[in-house]
Scaffold this motif. Structure first.
Motif, PDB file in Angstrom:
ATOM      1  N   VAL A 143      -3.035   0.463  -4.021  1.00 50.30           N
ATOM      2  CA  VAL A 143      -2.920  -1.097  -3.475  1.00 50.30           C
ATOM      3  C   VAL A 143      -2.234  -2.003  -4.588  1.00 50.30           C
ATOM      4  O   VAL A 143      -2.893  -1.923  -5.654  1.00 50.30           O
ATOM      5  CB  VAL A 143      -4.128  -1.804  -3.175  1.00 50.30           C
ATOM      6  CG1 VAL A 143      -3.864  -2.958  -2.387  1.00 50.30           C
ATOM      7  CG2 VAL A 143      -4.724  -0.609  -2.013  1.00 50.30           C
ATOM      8  N   THR A 176      -2.535   0.029   5.415  1.00 48.34           N
ATOM      9  CA  THR A 176      -3.079   1.591   4.991  1.00 48.34           C
ATOM     10  C   THR A 176      -2.828   2.076   6.411  1.00 48.34           C
ATOM     11  O   THR A 176      -2.204   3.213   6.340  1.00 48.34           O
ATOM     12  CB  THR A 176      -4.412   1.570   4.463  1.00 48.34           C
ATOM     13  OG1 THR A 176      -4.406   0.831   3.262  1.00 48.34           O
ATOM     14  CG2 THR A 176      -4.743   3.157   4.017  1.00 48.34           C
ATOM     15  N   VAL A 198      -4.470   6.697  -1.979  1.00 42.32           N
ATOM     16  CA  VAL A 198      -3.766   5.332  -1.791  1.00 42.32           C
ATOM     17  C   VAL A 198      -4.181   4.361  -2.817  1.00 42.32           C
ATOM     18  O   VAL A 198      -5.178   4.294  -3.423  1.00 42.32           O
ATOM     19  CB  VAL A 198      -4.875   5.244  -0.444  1.00 42.32           C
ATOM     20  CG1 VAL A 198      -4.609   3.582   0.075  1.00 42.32           C
ATOM     21  CG2 VAL A 198      -5.077   5.983   0.664  1.00 42.32           C
ATOM     22  N   VAL A 250       0.896  -1.138  -0.040  1.00 41.03           N
ATOM     23  CA  VAL A 250       0.016  -0.080   0.076  1.00 41.03           C
ATOM     24  C   VAL A 250       0.855   1.085  -0.067  1.00 41.03           C
ATOM     25  O   VAL A 250       1.699   1.308   0.831  1.00 41.03           O
ATOM     26  CB  VAL A 250      -0.970   0.067   1.220  1.00 41.03           C
ATOM     27  CG1 VAL A 250      -1.934   1.267   1.151  1.00 41.03           C
ATOM     28  CG2 VAL A 250      -1.946  -1.222   1.291  1.00 41.03           C
ATOM     29  N   ALA A 269     -10.820   5.100   1.359  1.00 38.62           N
ATOM     30  CA  ALA A 269      -9.835   5.436   2.374  1.00 38.62           C
ATOM     31  C   ALA A 269      -9.361   7.075   2.178  1.00 38.62           C
ATOM     32  O   ALA A 269      -8.949   7.427   3.076  1.00 38.62           O
ATOM     33  CB  ALA A 269      -8.686   4.316   2.363  1.00 38.62           C
ATOM     34  N   TRP A 326      -7.854   2.862  -3.264  1.00 38.25           N
ATOM     35  CA  TRP A 326      -8.915   2.617  -2.625  1.00 38.25           C
ATOM     36  C   TRP A 326      -9.442   3.971  -2.281  1.00 38.25           C
ATOM     37  O   TRP A 326      -9.215   4.849  -1.090  1.00 38.25           O
ATOM     38  CB  TRP A 326      -8.069   1.889  -1.166  1.00 38.25           C
ATOM     39  CG  TRP A 326      -9.219   1.602   0.006  1.00 38.25           C
ATOM     40  CD1 TRP A 326     -10.747   1.669  -0.274  1.00 38.25           C
ATOM     41  CD2 TRP A 326      -8.850   1.285   1.114  1.00 38.25           C
ATOM     42  NE1 TRP A 326     -11.248   1.271   0.827  1.00 38.25           N
ATOM     43  CE2 TRP A 326     -10.226   1.118   1.760  1.00 38.25           C
ATOM     44  CE3 TRP A 326      -7.761   1.294   1.805  1.00 38.25           C
ATOM     45  CZ2 TRP A 326     -10.172   0.624   3.298  1.00 38.25           C
ATOM     46  CZ3 TRP A 326      -7.786   0.953   3.252  1.00 38.25           C
ATOM     47  CH2 TRP A 326      -9.133   0.435   3.896  1.00 38.25           C
ATOM     48  N   VAL A 363       0.706   5.313   0.315  1.00 39.50           N
ATOM     49  CA  VAL A 363      -0.321   6.425   0.647  1.00 39.50           C
ATOM     50  C   VAL A 363       0.547   7.576   0.341  1.00 39.50           C
ATOM     51  O   VAL A 363       1.843   7.855   0.753  1.00 39.50           O
ATOM     52  CB  VAL A 363      -0.489   6.408   2.190  1.00 39.50           C
ATOM     53  CG1 VAL A 363      -0.998   7.595   2.720  1.00 39.50           C
ATOM     54  CG2 VAL A 363      -1.650   5.217   2.444  1.00 39.50           C
TER      55      VAL A 363
END
Lengths: 263, 161
Positions: free
Chosen positions: A199, A255, A197, A186, A213, A210, A188
């Motif tokens: 993945v 995350t 974010v 992940v 998030a 995502w 960020v």
């Protein structure tokens, strides 16, 4: 491995010309493609090595403050030369493969291959990097189109990857202990206008954002902002290393860890 | 067939190769430098590590044509011309850093590159840097000891994890 013609041009223009032949394949650092050729999973008639093209190597900054990385730049060079400006990206590069692999493998090769468990796609998508090819520019949101699939045309070469530099960033990689690829990774990235974010390793559709998030973290950039948020297991990869449910769970855990490490 | 030229252990060499000739094949079969080993042939094990322009690379995963014009150092280039072992080689000898010895050329080349980048590594740094070099005999403990000795450090007196 099967026999093939081999060319090693010194300019992008010559490489594009060499790749014009039907059945020609670009060779970056070869850390994926050469083992693939040995297994006879690929059989190009001609390999065009990009390793002699100086103009696609190196790390610099443009007038708008982007970190510009030549497509032929190795992971080891990114780990060293991006460390001050974009430590989240440098740290990702420093954890790909092993030291010898990092001296050959390139950012352009990784992004062109778009392995669903590769690290670089997560950074490029989270930072919304722009992929600059020999003929056009493609933003990351349009570039990644599923496992091993990108917006690149046949014979198109990644000359540069242009990263907006986030205020804060972190990459969490949960390694598959045999291959050391990301079982889930992940990335960020926090910018002035919001958080992204991305993945890798988890989805059957390759790297993805995502968005729930992102919305929560854009309001409140703390691990607590993610409380109660989960990723559905539908469409996640399931194999002997982890079930879809396990991978979905890891996304939430990693995350939180990434946000915690970035703050 | 194409012509390739490079410097190997300080000597200019050249030879005729196919496009698909791997660097390790050129070194072993073309030049007779059989110290560089082929273990897995899939870039996992590190037995084939050589230095290209000073940096460790797996010679099974680079074509000989890509090393055209490069400076290559193999395990045969590590000892002094009079046979004096390099500090890393001496460390492996003194600390029993090998058993069957198959992985040793790659281990020595990778460890030598580590000490050039980081002359006083910690135990953890040694283990991490050797991540791409697999040994099935020693359990690694004596290899780490050997690399630390080559850096002028002693192994901390704790049990192996």
């Amino acid at each position: 491995m099967y026999d093939f013609e081999f060319e090693r041009p010194a300019t992008i223009a010559d490489a594009v010309a060499a790749l014009g032949d039907e059945d020609a394949q670009a060779l970056g650092g070869g850390q994926t493609l050469i083992p693939t050729l040995k297994q006879r999973l690929a059989m190009p008639g001609k390999l065009v090595s990009l390793t002699a093209i100086r103009e696609i190597r190196g790390v610099c900054e443009d007038d708008e403050g982007h970190l510009c990385i030549g497509g032929g730049t190795t992971h080891a060079v990114v780990a060293r030369e991006a460390a001050d400006r974009f430590p989240g990206l440098a740290s990702l590069a420093a954890r790909i493969g092993d030291p010898a692999v990092r001296n050959r493998g390139t950012i352009g090769g990784s992004l062109a291959n778009n392995d669903p468990s590769a690290c670089y796609p997560a950074a490029a998508l989270a930072a919304n990097a722009t992929v600059v090819t020999d003929r056009r520019t493609i933003v990351a949101d349009d570039y990644f189109q599923g496992m091993f699939t990108t917006a690149l045309d046949d014979g198109e070469i990644i000359a540069e990857v242009r990263f907006p530099v986030p205020e804060a960033s972190n990459y969490q990689k949960f390694i598959q202990p045999a291959s050391r690829f990301a079982l889930v990774g992940v990335f960020v990235a926090k910018f002035a206008d919001g958080v992204r974010v991305a993945v890798t390793g988890a989805s059957e559709s390759g790297v993805f954002r995502w968005s729930k998030a992102e919305a929560a973290l854009s309001r409140n950039f703390t691990p607590d902002a993610l409380s109660g948020l989960t990723v559905p297991a539908d469409g996640m990869i399931g194999d002997l290393h982890g079930s879809p449910e396990y991978r979905a769970h890891l996304i939430g855990v990693l995350t939180k860890r990434a946000v915690s490490a970035a703050t | 067939m194409t012509q390739v030229s490079m410097t190997v252990n300080g000597q200019s060499v050249s030879g005729e190769i196919e496009g698909r000739t791997l660097l390790v094949e050129f070194l072993r079969e073309g030049l007779g430098l059989t110290g560089t080993h082929v273990g897995c042939d899939t870039s996992q094990c590190g037995a084939c590590v050589v230095h290209i322009d000073g940096a460790p690379v797996k010679a099974c995963s680079i074509f000989a044509a890509e090393a055209d014009g490069a400076e290559v150092t193999t395990i045969e280039g590590m000892a002094a011309p009079d046979g004096t072992l390099s500090p890393v080689q001496q460390g492996f000898r003194d600390h029993h850093g090998l058993q069957c010895g198959f992985c040793t050329p790659g281990m020595v080349m990778t460890a030598t590159a580590l000490l050039k980048e980081n002359p006083k590594p910690t135990v953890t740094e040694v283990r991490e840097y050797l991540e791409g070099n697999i040994c099935r005999c020693t359990g690694y403990h004596n290899i780490v000891k050997a690399v630390l000795a080559a850096s002028g450090q002693e192994m901390p007196a704790v049990a192996a994890e």
